[in-house]
Design a protein around this motif. Structure first.
Motif, mmCIF file in Angstrom:
data_model
loop_
_atom_site.group_PDB
_atom_site.id
_atom_site.type_symbol
_atom_site.label_atom_id
_atom_site.label_comp_id
_atom_site.label_asym_id
_atom_site.label_seq_id
_atom_site.Cartn_x
_atom_site.Cartn_y
_atom_site.Cartn_z
ATOM 1 N N LYS A 64 0.833 -1.215 0.000
ATOM 2 C CA LYS A 64 0.000 0.000 0.000
ATOM 3 C C LYS A 64 0.863 1.259 0.000
ATOM 4 O O LYS A 64 0.525 2.263 -0.627
ATOM 5 N N PHE A 65 1.979 1.202 0.723
ATOM 6 C CA PHE A 65 2.857 2.367 0.844
ATOM 7 C C PHE A 65 4.097 2.234 -0.042
ATOM 8 O O PHE A 65 4.952 3.112 -0.023
ATOM 9 N N ASN A 66 4.226 1.106 -0.773
ATOM 10 C CA ASN A 66 5.376 0.852 -1.625
ATOM 11 C C ASN A 66 6.681 0.946 -0.826
ATOM 12 O O ASN A 66 7.658 1.528 -1.272
ATOM 13 N N ARG A 67 6.658 0.371 0.360
ATOM 14 C CA ARG A 67 7.805 0.360 1.266
ATOM 15 C C ARG A 67 7.842 -0.959 2.003
ATOM 16 O O ARG A 67 6.982 -1.803 1.843
ATOM 17 N N SER A 68 8.847 -1.079 2.878
ATOM 18 C CA SER A 68 8.886 -2.220 3.797
ATOM 19 C C SER A 68 9.168 -1.674 5.191
ATOM 20 O O SER A 68 9.732 -0.587 5.353
ATOM 21 N N VAL A 69 8.758 -2.429 6.192
ATOM 22 C CA VAL A 69 8.964 -2.025 7.572
ATOM 23 C C VAL A 69 9.737 -3.142 8.268
ATOM 24 O O VAL A 69 9.508 -4.327 8.017
ATOM 25 N N SER A 70 10.666 -2.748 9.098
ATOM 26 C CA SER A 70 11.452 -3.702 9.866
ATOM 27 C C SER A 70 11.273 -3.369 11.348
ATOM 28 O O SER A 70 11.476 -2.219 11.764
ATOM 29 N N ASN A 107 0.438 -6.535 8.442
ATOM 30 C CA ASN A 107 -0.366 -6.281 7.237
ATOM 31 C C ASN A 107 -1.734 -5.706 7.595
ATOM 32 O O ASN A 107 -2.259 -4.848 6.876
ATOM 33 N N GLU A 108 -2.334 -6.166 8.698
ATOM 34 C CA GLU A 108 -3.596 -5.574 9.154
ATOM 35 C C GLU A 108 -3.395 -4.115 9.547
ATOM 36 O O GLU A 108 -4.251 -3.270 9.293
ATOM 37 N N VAL A 113 -4.418 1.899 8.562
ATOM 38 C CA VAL A 113 -3.994 3.304 8.564
ATOM 39 C C VAL A 113 -3.893 3.827 7.146
ATOM 40 O O VAL A 113 -3.727 3.063 6.193
ATOM 41 N N ASN A 114 -3.970 5.133 7.031
ATOM 42 C CA ASN A 114 -3.852 5.781 5.722
ATOM 43 C C ASN A 114 -2.527 6.487 5.537
ATOM 44 O O ASN A 114 -2.250 7.005 4.463
ATOM 45 N N ASP A 115 -1.734 6.533 6.605
ATOM 46 C CA ASP A 115 -0.483 7.277 6.574
ATOM 47 C C ASP A 115 0.615 6.395 7.167
ATOM 48 O O ASP A 115 0.418 5.774 8.217
ATOM 49 N N ILE A 116 1.762 6.336 6.534
ATOM 50 C CA ILE A 116 2.862 5.494 7.003
ATOM 51 C C ILE A 116 3.330 5.907 8.397
ATOM 52 O O ILE A 116 3.795 5.081 9.172
ATOM 53 N N ASP A 117 3.166 7.191 8.749
ATOM 54 C CA ASP A 117 3.596 7.666 10.066
ATOM 55 C C ASP A 117 2.701 7.137 11.186
ATOM 56 O O ASP A 117 3.126 7.036 12.328
ATOM 57 N N ALA A 122 -0.022 1.748 15.328
ATOM 58 C CA ALA A 122 -1.015 0.686 15.117
ATOM 59 C C ALA A 122 -0.410 -0.702 15.258
ATOM 60 O O ALA A 122 -1.106 -1.647 15.659
ATOM 61 N N ILE A 123 0.850 -0.861 14.950
ATOM 62 C CA ILE A 123 1.476 -2.192 14.962
ATOM 63 C C ILE A 123 1.415 -2.864 16.329
ATOM 64 O O ILE A 123 0.988 -4.024 16.417
ATOM 65 N N PRO A 124 1.836 -2.229 17.426
ATOM 66 C CA PRO A 124 1.828 -2.942 18.718
ATOM 67 C C PRO A 124 0.445 -3.424 19.139
ATOM 68 O O PRO A 124 0.307 -4.531 19.662
ATOM 69 N N GLN A 125 -0.576 -2.631 18.908
ATOM 70 C CA GLN A 125 -1.925 -3.022 19.314
ATOM 71 C C GLN A 125 -2.406 -4.241 18.538
ATOM 72 O O GLN A 125 -2.983 -5.171 19.120
ATOM 73 N N LEU A 126 -2.165 -4.263 17.243
ATOM 74 C CA LEU A 126 -2.628 -5.383 16.425
ATOM 75 C C LEU A 126 -1.796 -6.637 16.662
ATOM 76 O O LEU A 126 -2.317 -7.750 16.630
ATOM 77 N N ILE A 127 -0.503 -6.484 16.927
ATOM 78 C CA ILE A 127 0.325 -7.650 17.269
ATOM 79 C C ILE A 127 -0.139 -8.231 18.598
ATOM 80 O O ILE A 127 -0.258 -9.450 18.750
#
Length: 155
Positions: A64-70, A107-108, A113-117, A122-127
């Motif tokens: 969606k953001f054409n990026r990757s997250v580590s 991925n969820e 979210v609509n913004d990469i920032d 959002a990641i910790p809550q969904l994990i």
């Protein structure tokens, strides 16, 4: 009695009267105040937290953001929880169960979210939710209290 003696006596009484009263109230044994009983705070019924690190960095592509997250994460759980051993066994087995759950949660978060920032919050809550679904039991439905991001980068 002449007037000088009367004035001298009145002057003496005006000065010594309040002084004597003050000394009497200061030196008299005062009634002891009731001791104040302060209730000790109740000890926390919740066990001390323990942090279980996920030792491998997890890198996920975000189309969606054409990026990757580590990310590197750590799970905060109650000490003595049987879910700690289960989680540790799954991570030590390197069978991909935990990786799949974490990747799915990221991925969820991307979809949520609509913004990469905003992805970072959002990641910790969904994990946490995804791991609790996997590890939770009827006695302990939410063994993971919090998910901490110990490292986060998107490129």
């Amino acid at each position: 009695m002449d007037s000088s003696k009367i004035l001298g006596f009145l002057g003496f009484a005006l000065i010594m009267g309040p002084f004597s009263f003050g000394m009497a109230t200061t030196l008299a044994p005062a009634a002891k105040p009731e001791p104040v009983v302060v209730a000790a705070p109740m000890p926390s019924m919740r066990p001390e937290p323990i942090y279980v690190p996920y030792v491998m960095p997890l890198t996920v592509t975000l189309p969606k953001f054409n990026r990757s997250v580590s990310v590197k994460i750590s799970f905060m759980m109650d000490s003595g929880s049987p879910a700690i051993d289960e989680l540790q066994a799954q991570m030590d087995a390197f069978d991909g169960r935990v990786d799949a759950v974490l990747t799915g949660a990221i991925n969820e978060a991307e979809d949520a979210v609509n913004d990469i920032d905003r992805l970072r919050s959002a990641i910790p809550q969904l994990i946490r939710h995804a791991i609790n679904v996997q590890l939770g039991t009827e006695e302990e439905p939410q063994p993971v209290r919090e998910v901490l991001l110990t490292s986060y980068a998107h490129q």
